[in-house]
Design a protein around this motif. Structure first.
Motif, PDB file in Angstrom:
ATOM      1  N   ARG A  87      42.524   4.433  -6.762  1.00 23.37           N
ATOM      2  CA  ARG A  87      41.223   5.066  -7.041  1.00 23.37           C
ATOM      3  C   ARG A  87      41.376   6.576  -7.204  1.00 23.37           C
ATOM      4  N   ARG A  88      42.356   6.965  -8.033  1.00 23.47           N
ATOM      5  CA  ARG A  88      42.664   8.379  -8.238  1.00 23.47           C
ATOM      6  C   ARG A  88      42.861   8.651  -9.729  1.00 23.47           C
ATOM      7  N   VAL A  89      42.393   9.810 -10.156  1.00 21.25           N
ATOM      8  CA  VAL A  89      42.628  10.286 -11.519  1.00 21.25           C
ATOM      9  C   VAL A  89      43.243  11.669 -11.417  1.00 21.25           C
ATOM     10  N   ARG A  90      44.371  11.836 -12.101  1.00 22.42           N
ATOM     11  CA  ARG A  90      45.036  13.145 -12.151  1.00 22.42           C
ATOM     12  C   ARG A  90      44.995  13.647 -13.576  1.00 22.42           C
ATOM     13  N   MET A  91      44.708  14.928 -13.725  1.00 22.57           N
ATOM     14  CA  MET A  91      44.691  15.544 -15.043  1.00 22.57           C
ATOM     15  C   MET A  91      45.536  16.809 -15.019  1.00 22.57           C
ATOM     16  N   LEU A  92      46.468  16.910 -15.950  1.00 21.54           N
ATOM     17  CA  LEU A  92      47.200  18.148 -16.139  1.00 21.54           C
ATOM     18  C   LEU A  92      46.326  19.021 -17.027  1.00 21.54           C
ATOM     19  N   VAL A  93      45.934  20.165 -16.504  1.00 20.58           N
ATOM     20  CA  VAL A  93      44.961  21.006 -17.207  1.00 20.58           C
ATOM     21  C   VAL A  93      45.452  22.448 -17.284  1.00 20.58           C
ATOM     22  N   GLU A  94      44.827  23.187 -18.166  1.00 21.05           N
ATOM     23  CA  GLU A  94      44.961  24.639 -18.189  1.00 21.05           C
ATOM     24  C   GLU A  94      43.574  25.207 -18.006  1.00 21.05           C
ATOM     25  N   PHE A  95      43.391  25.907 -16.881  1.00 23.11           N
ATOM     26  CA  PHE A  95      42.106  26.532 -16.580  1.00 23.11           C
ATOM     27  C   PHE A  95      42.027  27.868 -17.297  1.00 23.11           C
TER      28      PHE A  95
ATOM     29  N   GLU B  19      41.310  23.119 -20.654  1.00 20.54           N
ATOM     30  CA  GLU B  19      42.055  22.311 -21.610  1.00 20.54           C
ATOM     31  C   GLU B  19      42.756  21.191 -20.849  1.00 20.54           C
ATOM     32  N   VAL B  20      42.523  19.942 -21.247  1.00 23.85           N
ATOM     33  CA  VAL B  20      43.173  18.793 -20.608  1.00 23.85           C
ATOM     34  C   VAL B  20      44.361  18.384 -21.467  1.00 23.85           C
ATOM     35  N   LEU B  21      45.551  18.399 -20.848  1.00 25.16           N
ATOM     36  CA  LEU B  21      46.782  18.062 -21.545  1.00 25.16           C
ATOM     37  C   LEU B  21      47.206  16.618 -21.317  1.00 25.16           C
ATOM     38  N   ARG B  22      46.865  16.068 -20.142  1.00 18.39           N
ATOM     39  CA  ARG B  22      47.266  14.699 -19.800  1.00 18.39           C
ATOM     40  C   ARG B  22      46.275  14.137 -18.784  1.00 18.39           C
ATOM     41  N   VAL B  23      45.997  12.835 -18.875  1.00 13.87           N
ATOM     42  CA  VAL B  23      45.156  12.134 -17.900  1.00 13.87           C
ATOM     43  C   VAL B  23      45.941  10.929 -17.398  1.00 13.87           C
ATOM     44  N   GLU B  24      46.033  10.812 -16.072  1.00  9.29           N
ATOM     45  CA  GLU B  24      46.673   9.661 -15.440  1.00  9.29           C
ATOM     46  C   GLU B  24      45.631   8.964 -14.583  1.00  9.29           C
ATOM     47  N   GLU B  25      45.331   7.724 -14.902  1.00  8.57           N
ATOM     48  CA  GLU B  25      44.346   6.952 -14.145  1.00  8.57           C
ATOM     49  C   GLU B  25      45.085   5.943 -13.281  1.00  8.57           C
ATOM     50  N   HIS B  26      44.965   6.092 -11.978  1.00 12.29           N
ATOM     51  CA  HIS B  26      45.618   5.210 -11.007  1.00 12.29           C
ATOM     52  C   HIS B  26      44.525   4.347 -10.373  1.00 12.29           C
ATOM     53  N   PHE B  27      44.257   3.201 -10.969  1.00 13.59           N
ATOM     54  CA  PHE B  27      43.116   2.389 -10.561  1.00 13.59           C
ATOM     55  C   PHE B  27      43.262   1.812  -9.169  1.00 13.59           C
TER      56      PHE B  27
END
Length: 130
Positions: A29-37, A18-26
């Motif tokens: 060149r990084r993408v962070r996702m707050l997830v629940e595995f 489950e993806v709760l948040r996506v942060e794209e840092h262009f």
């Protein structure tokens, strides 16, 4: 971390994440996702573990056109994901061509939107929050 290390760390891989948040840092060149595995417990109760999933050295981040359903907004995104196999790489050669260096090439399917995300980057990391 590579795909094999990710599979060793996560009992279900990216299946039913489950993806709760996506942060794209262009610029970085990084993408962070707050997830629940999804974390199978072996019991009748399913478990979940919250973490930041970070993709570094992003060279591709391509969303397919998505189908927007009335109930597809306002909650977490349900995804499955994994390593891009040779068949997928051939089918989507236009996405994965002209990349620099040794990269991880992956995919995520967002079931809320009935659409794929294709990506390529240098590494994956997981930082558990609880």
């Amino acid at each position: 971390m590579n795909f094999e290390e990710l599979d060793e760390l996560l009992p279900a891989g990216l299946h039913d994440t489950e993806v709760l948040r996506v942060e794209e840092h262009f610029q970085e060149r990084r993408v962070r996702m707050l997830v629940e595995f999804w974390w199978p417990t072996g019991e009748e109760i399913e478990g979940w573990k919250r973490a930041w999933l970070t993709l570094e050295g992003i060279q591709r981040w391509v969303w397919e056109f998505c189908s927007v359903y009335e109930d597809s907004w306002g909650g977490p995104l349900s995804i499955d994901g994994g390593k891009a196999d040779p068949e997928l790489l051939e089918k989507h050669a236009d996405i994965y061509r002209d990349l620099e260096g040794e990269l991880l090439k992956g995919w995520m399917f967002v079931s809320n939107w009935n659409a794929y995300l294709y990506w390529a980057g240098t590494s994956i990391s997981v930082e558990f929050t609880d």
